[in-house]
Design an enzyme around this catalytic site. Sequence first.
Site, PDB file in Angstrom:
ATOM      1  N   GLY A  76      14.114 -13.224  10.411  1.00  0.00           N
ATOM      2  CA  GLY A  76      14.606 -12.806   9.242  1.00  0.00           C
ATOM      3  C   GLY A  76      15.051 -11.230   9.562  1.00  0.00           C
ATOM      4  O   GLY A  76      15.289 -10.568  10.719  1.00  0.00           O
ATOM      5  N   ARG A  84      10.497 -20.903  13.501  1.00  0.00           N
ATOM      6  CA  ARG A  84      10.219 -22.136  12.987  1.00  0.00           C
ATOM      7  C   ARG A  84      11.522 -22.963  12.901  1.00  0.00           C
ATOM      8  O   ARG A  84      11.673 -24.066  13.123  1.00  0.00           O
ATOM      9  CB  ARG A  84       9.495 -22.347  11.737  1.00  0.00           C
ATOM     10  CG  ARG A  84       7.995 -21.843  11.960  1.00  0.00           C
ATOM     11  CD  ARG A  84       7.351 -22.259  10.428  1.00  0.00           C
ATOM     12  NE  ARG A  84       5.951 -21.926  10.335  1.00  0.00           N
ATOM     13  CZ  ARG A  84       5.446 -20.713  10.018  1.00  0.00           C
ATOM     14  NH1 ARG A  84       6.381 -19.667   9.381  1.00  0.00           N
ATOM     15  NH2 ARG A  84       4.107 -20.478   9.956  1.00  0.00           N
ATOM     16  N   THR A  85      12.707 -22.476  12.534  1.00  0.00           N
ATOM     17  CA  THR A  85      13.999 -22.996  12.576  1.00  0.00           C
ATOM     18  C   THR A  85      14.753 -22.416  13.667  1.00  0.00           C
ATOM     19  O   THR A  85      15.489 -21.438  13.553  1.00  0.00           O
ATOM     20  CB  THR A  85      14.670 -22.438  11.043  1.00  0.00           C
ATOM     21  OG1 THR A  85      13.675 -22.917  10.170  1.00  0.00           O
ATOM     22  CG2 THR A  85      15.975 -23.304  10.851  1.00  0.00           C
ATOM     23  N   PRO A  86      14.888 -23.302  14.559  1.00  0.00           N
ATOM     24  CA  PRO A  86      15.667 -22.889  16.087  1.00  0.00           C
ATOM     25  C   PRO A  86      17.049 -22.517  15.597  1.00  0.00           C
ATOM     26  O   PRO A  86      17.580 -21.445  16.225  1.00  0.00           O
ATOM     27  CB  PRO A  86      15.525 -23.935  16.844  1.00  0.00           C
ATOM     28  CG  PRO A  86      14.236 -24.906  16.380  1.00  0.00           C
ATOM     29  CD  PRO A  86      14.317 -24.591  14.886  1.00  0.00           C
ATOM     30  N   LEU A 146       0.616  -1.378   0.012  1.00  0.00           N
ATOM     31  CA  LEU A 146       0.092   0.114  -0.058  1.00  0.00           C
ATOM     32  C   LEU A 146       1.018   1.282   0.023  1.00  0.00           C
ATOM     33  O   LEU A 146       0.467   2.371   0.023  1.00  0.00           O
ATOM     34  CB  LEU A 146      -1.039   0.038   1.171  1.00  0.00           C
ATOM     35  CG  LEU A 146      -2.119  -1.181   1.198  1.00  0.00           C
ATOM     36  CD1 LEU A 146      -2.889  -1.067   2.575  1.00  0.00           C
ATOM     37  CD2 LEU A 146      -2.785  -1.391   0.014  1.00  0.00           C
ATOM     38  N   ASP A 148      11.846   1.447   9.919  1.00  0.00           N
ATOM     39  CA  ASP A 148      11.034   0.435  10.341  1.00  0.00           C
ATOM     40  C   ASP A 148      11.106   0.484  12.046  1.00  0.00           C
ATOM     41  O   ASP A 148       9.949   0.392  12.705  1.00  0.00           O
ATOM     42  CB  ASP A 148      11.481  -1.040   9.864  1.00  0.00           C
ATOM     43  CG  ASP A 148      10.829  -1.255   8.616  1.00  0.00           C
ATOM     44  OD1 ASP A 148       9.900  -0.817   8.178  1.00  0.00           O
ATOM     45  OD2 ASP A 148      11.484  -2.046   7.893  1.00  0.00           O
ATOM     46  N   LYS A 155      15.605  -6.665   2.554  1.00  0.00           N
ATOM     47  CA  LYS A 155      16.135  -5.800   3.575  1.00  0.00           C
ATOM     48  C   LYS A 155      17.600  -5.914   4.198  1.00  0.00           C
ATOM     49  O   LYS A 155      18.222  -5.093   4.221  1.00  0.00           O
ATOM     50  CB  LYS A 155      15.192  -5.302   4.857  1.00  0.00           C
ATOM     51  CG  LYS A 155      13.865  -4.976   4.520  1.00  0.00           C
ATOM     52  CD  LYS A 155      12.988  -4.973   5.621  1.00  0.00           C
ATOM     53  CE  LYS A 155      11.387  -4.269   5.434  1.00  0.00           C
ATOM     54  NZ  LYS A 155      10.631  -4.080   6.429  1.00  0.00           N
TER      55      LYS A 155
END
Length: 272
Positions: A137, A159-161, A24, A112, A74
Site C-alpha cells: 500500500g 498477499r496479492t502478488p 494517538l 513517515d 496517503k
Amino acid sequence: MIAHWREAEPGDYAVIGDPVDHSLSPRMHAAAYQADGLGLTYRAVRVPAGEVAEAVSHLAARGYRGLNVTVPLKEEAFAFVQAQGWRLSEADGQLGAVNTLLLPERAALNTDVLGFLRTLQAQGVAPGASVLVLGAGGTARALLVGLVRAGYRVAAWNRTPERLSGLIAELHLPISALAQPDPAGVEAVINTTSASLSGDSVAVPWGSDSVLAYDVAYGRALTPFLLAAQAAGHRVCDGRAMLAEQGAMAYEAWLRRPAPRAAMLRALDEHI
C-alpha cells in the site's frame, strides 16, 4: 465518537483517516502544545476513502492550518496535491504518498520515511542490512523507496502478488518479490499491511535466526504480528517511535520551531 469531516469542529490541526479513532496523534500533539505553552488544538477527523479533496477544502475553511494523513488516505492525498499543483519536493514526489499537509502554504510532505529510517537505525538495523517489507500500500511504497535510497537490500511480500509486482515495476527499484513472507537471511521484517488494524496477523514462518520484527501499526498491546514474533524469540518494535518522530517533523514543518520530542514520546508511552 470521532466526527466525520462534515461535522468537524473548527480547529488548528488534525489527523484524517478511516478508521482514525485508534490514533494517538491527538494525544501526542496536545502534549507537545502544552510543553511549548501553545494554545492550539489537534483533532482526529474521519475522512472515508474518496473524500479527501472535499474534506481538505472543508477543513481549511474551518480554520485548519495543517493535517496529518493516515491509512488508507496517503496515496489519495498524494494524488490530490499533485492534481492541485501543491508544492512537493522531488524526493517526496517519488514516494507516491504524503502524510503531512500545510494548508495555507498549499504544500505537502512525507515525514513517515525519515521518521521510520531513524527509528530502524536506532534499533541497530543499519544501511546495508537485508530487510523484508510486508505489504504493497501507500506506506509500503514510501518505505520501499526510502529503504533502497538509504542503502538497504530490500525484499517484499504481499498477499496479492500482482499488486506488489506492479508496484515494483512502477518504482524501477532493485526489490525482490517473494512468494512467501520468509524472514530467512534478513535482519528486519517490517509489517505495513492493514492486518494489525483489524486485529489480524500475517503468517510469517519465524525461524531461529535473530530478527527485528517492526510493525508500523501500534495499539494498547502488541499487535498479533509482534506477539507471534516475540513468542518465537525475536526483538519487536511497534510504530510508536516512528509516530513520535514523524509527528515531530510535522510539528516543525507547521510551526517552524523545534518539536518537544521527549514530551511527545512520553505521551504515547503513558497511554499504552
